[in-house]
Scaffold this motif. Structure first.
Motif, PDB file in Angstrom:
ATOM      1  N   LEU A 339     -66.204 162.443 -77.930  1.00  0.00           N
ATOM      2  CA  LEU A 339     -67.562 162.060 -78.319  1.00  0.00           C
ATOM      3  C   LEU A 339     -67.722 160.580 -78.011  1.00  0.00           C
ATOM      4  O   LEU A 339     -67.277 159.717 -78.772  1.00  0.00           O
ATOM      5  CB  LEU A 339     -67.790 162.350 -79.807  1.00  0.00           C
ATOM      6  N   ILE A 340     -68.347 160.294 -76.882  1.00  0.00           N
ATOM      7  CA  ILE A 340     -68.518 158.920 -76.422  1.00  0.00           C
ATOM      8  C   ILE A 340     -69.723 158.296 -77.129  1.00  0.00           C
ATOM      9  O   ILE A 340     -70.843 158.798 -77.020  1.00  0.00           O
ATOM     10  CB  ILE A 340     -68.736 158.862 -74.898  1.00  0.00           C
ATOM     11  N   GLY A 341     -69.486 157.233 -77.887  1.00  0.00           N
ATOM     12  CA  GLY A 341     -70.597 156.547 -78.542  1.00  0.00           C
ATOM     13  C   GLY A 341     -70.911 157.047 -79.937  1.00  0.00           C
ATOM     14  O   GLY A 341     -71.956 156.711 -80.494  1.00  0.00           O
ATOM     15  N   PHE A 342     -70.004 157.849 -80.533  1.00  0.00           N
ATOM     16  CA  PHE A 342     -70.205 158.338 -81.895  1.00  0.00           C
ATOM     17  C   PHE A 342     -69.114 157.761 -82.781  1.00  0.00           C
ATOM     18  O   PHE A 342     -67.927 157.913 -82.496  1.00  0.00           O
ATOM     19  CB  PHE A 342     -70.162 159.873 -81.924  1.00  0.00           C
ATOM     20  N   ASP A 343     -69.527 157.101 -83.854  1.00  0.00           N
ATOM     21  CA  ASP A 343     -68.597 156.391 -84.723  1.00  0.00           C
ATOM     22  C   ASP A 343     -67.816 157.372 -85.598  1.00  0.00           C
ATOM     23  O   ASP A 343     -68.407 158.183 -86.314  1.00  0.00           O
ATOM     24  CB  ASP A 343     -69.353 155.399 -85.607  1.00  0.00           C
ATOM     25  N   THR A 344     -66.508 157.269 -85.560  1.00  0.00           N
ATOM     26  CA  THR A 344     -65.645 158.212 -86.279  1.00  0.00           C
ATOM     27  C   THR A 344     -65.537 157.917 -87.766  1.00  0.00           C
ATOM     28  O   THR A 344     -65.017 158.742 -88.525  1.00  0.00           O
ATOM     29  CB  THR A 344     -64.233 158.200 -85.671  1.00  0.00           C
ATOM     30  N   LYS A 348     -72.104 158.141 -87.265  1.00  0.00           N
ATOM     31  CA  LYS A 348     -73.406 157.767 -86.707  1.00  0.00           C
ATOM     32  C   LYS A 348     -73.257 157.476 -85.218  1.00  0.00           C
ATOM     33  O   LYS A 348     -72.180 157.097 -84.737  1.00  0.00           O
ATOM     34  CB  LYS A 348     -73.965 156.526 -87.411  1.00  0.00           C
ATOM     35  N   ILE A 349     -74.339 157.648 -84.483  1.00  0.00           N
ATOM     36  CA  ILE A 349     -74.360 157.323 -83.063  1.00  0.00           C
ATOM     37  C   ILE A 349     -74.376 155.803 -82.912  1.00  0.00           C
ATOM     38  O   ILE A 349     -75.251 155.128 -83.454  1.00  0.00           O
ATOM     39  CB  ILE A 349     -75.586 157.943 -82.375  1.00  0.00           C
ATOM     40  N   ARG A 350     -73.413 155.281 -82.179  1.00  0.00           N
ATOM     41  CA  ARG A 350     -73.343 153.839 -81.947  1.00  0.00           C
ATOM     42  C   ARG A 350     -73.923 153.445 -80.599  1.00  0.00           C
ATOM     43  O   ARG A 350     -74.279 152.295 -80.381  1.00  0.00           O
ATOM     44  CB  ARG A 350     -71.891 153.361 -82.034  1.00  0.00           C
ATOM     45  N   ASN A 351     -73.981 154.395 -79.666  1.00  0.00           N
ATOM     46  CA  ASN A 351     -74.429 154.101 -78.313  1.00  0.00           C
ATOM     47  C   ASN A 351     -75.470 155.132 -77.904  1.00  0.00           C
ATOM     48  O   ASN A 351     -75.173 156.322 -77.828  1.00  0.00           O
ATOM     49  CB  ASN A 351     -73.233 154.127 -77.345  1.00  0.00           C
TER      50      ASN A 351
END
Length: 472
Positions: A339-344, A348-351
């Motif tokens: 999951l590219i751009g999703f905060d673990t 939440k979506i970071r990108n």
């Protein structure tokens, strides 16, 4: 199909198209002989095919300069349709956002409709929150005087017409419309909105459950599908359980990203027992990738790069299959779902330019699904969903029996989907293959599937319930 559905609903409510027409004439007569008040405003929304109005009490900060705050999550997209969504990514986490264009028009005090072509929802994943902007730009006769001021106590009325357009009206704090609305008690609340039901109130949940009870009561149903022409056709494939249920509901086979029936997405799934339905596999959606080698070099190159020989011994065939979970390398394909751009940590979506991606051992992106392509699809199609278990037999004819217990889910958010994927509860399970690989014209089947175990469905919805159709 839409008119047919409305006819069924009208019949259930003992309402005719003539009644609706007379209601429209009643509105016109009423409106042309009075100034705008709450009753005439309701009739105007009803005239344009709306069934409920969402009303927000505006604060001083809700204006054209600061934007209008609509929601602290993406669930407002379940209410109001968006046209297109694009990522506005600057690389700065604090400024990441999505821009979603909407078809929005203002209702004037004279009852006319004026388009606001630059209207858009701004989705800020950091918080998250959704704001409304651009609603005055290039809009003739828009309520600029009210929406450009820092004036608390205004009311913003928003609703969706039967054409899919969002209609809006704003009233001043001292207006008759505002005073009448503020006197109303016990209104339903949806986020920042109060909900004003219109005259033609239909209980879609009740209609759906009654239909499912009827189908359950039919017993074993011969496999079939409904063609878009309206003809019933035989169905002999492995996925006929869904087609047969849809045919009974009057839904023709289609690939539209719209809810199936009365605003509900209908999902059938195989169950060994109708009393224990928590451990069954359900396909949530089957979107085609939007990036990676799959798109840039073609699905054929993708299969030849990551496919494996058929395990059952079928010659000259390559498969792409197997369960792909977040962060786990799949041994058959050698690909890892990320999951590219999703905060673990915050989920939440970071990108805003992020994606669900399959990455190979060299760090190459084999295939990917952009967040922008999935947000609109997920929220629009899955906001209200109904999951129906079924059993099947193949002798002497392929038949299906539908269970008496169904799961209803209401209110979803794409970030809930991503969270469940991060936790491994949602996984990628493709059914992609290439036959006659060595020939000049190989045959390719595409099927990208995102799946979940039925016991985890409740994690995707803000409200969920299991309903026993025998007890309604």
């Amino acid at each position: 199909m839409k008119d047919a559905k409305l006819s069924n609903v009208f019949a259930y409510q003992n309402i005719t198209h003539k009644d609706v027409f007379l209601s429209q004439k009643k509105y016109l007569s009423l409106f042309l002989n009075t100034i705008m008040n709450l009753e005439s405003l309701k009739q105007l929304f009803l005239y344009h095919g709306c069934d409920k109005i969402y009303v927000k009490i505006l604060s001083a900060n809700d204006n054209s300069k600061n934007q209008v705050y609509l929601s602290g999550s993406y669930d407002v997209l379940n209410i109001f349709p968006i046209s297109e969504i694009v990522a506005d990514s600057s690389g700065d986490w604090k400024k990441e956002r999505f821009k979603a264009s909407v078809k929005f028009s203002w209702i004037t005090d004279e009852g006319k409709i004026t388009d606001a072509p630059n209207s858009q929802f701004i989705l800020y994943p950091k918080y998250p929150e959704v704001r409304f902007s651009g609603f005055l730009q290039k809009s003739h006769n828009a309520p600029s005087e009210l929406m450009s001021k820092r004036l608390p106590g205004r009311l913003l009325f928003m609703s969706v017409s039967n054409s899919g357009k969002i209609l809006g009206y704003v009233s001043s704090p001292e207006s008759e419309v505002t005073q009448s609305f503020n006197s109303l008690k016990h209104l339903e609340v949806a986020g920042v909105f109060k909900v004003l039901e219109l005259e033609l109130k239909i209980n879609y949940r009740e209609l759906l459950l009654k239909e499912l009870f009827r189908i359950h009561s039919l017993g074993w149903i011969t496999s079939k599908r409904l063609h878009k022409s309206g003809n019933i056709l035989p169905c002999v494939s492995s996925n006929c359980g869904g087609y047969t249920l849809e045919a009974e509901l009057g839904i023709s086979a289609n690939g539209y990203s719209e809810p199936d029936y009365l605003g509900y997405e209908i999902k059938q799934f195989k169950a060994n027992s109708f009393d224990r339905i928590a451990n069954e596999v359900i396909t949530l959606m089957t979107p085609e990738p939007t990036g990676g080698i799959y798109v840039d070099k073609g699905v054929g190159n993708f299969i030849k790069s990551y496919g494996y020989e058929d395990k059952s011994g079928k010659e000259d065939r390559l498969n792409i299959g197997g369960i792909h979970k977040s962060g786990v390398r799949q041994p058959l394909t050698g690909l890892t779902l990320q999951l590219i751009g999703f905060d673990t940590e915050t989920f939440k979506i970071r990108n805003a330019s992020g994606s669900i991606s399959l990455i190979d051992g060299n760090g190459n992106e084999a295939s990917s699904w952009s967040f922008t392509s999935l947000i609109k699809h997920w929220n629009k199609k899955h906001n209200q969903a109904c999951y129906v278990p079924s059993k099947s037999v193949k002798v002497p004819l392929q038949k299906y029996l539908y269970g008496n217990k169904v799961l209803l889910g209401n209110g979803t958010d794409f970030q809930l989907f991503l969270k469940q994927m991060l936790l491994g509860n949602i996984y990628y399970d493709p059914g992609i293959k290439m036959e006659f690989v060595s020939s000049s014209k190989p045959v390719i089947k595409r099927r990208s599937q995102f799946r979940i175990k039925s016991g985890n469905l409740t994690n995707l919805y803000k409200q969920s319930e299991i309903v026993d159709l025998l007890k309604i």
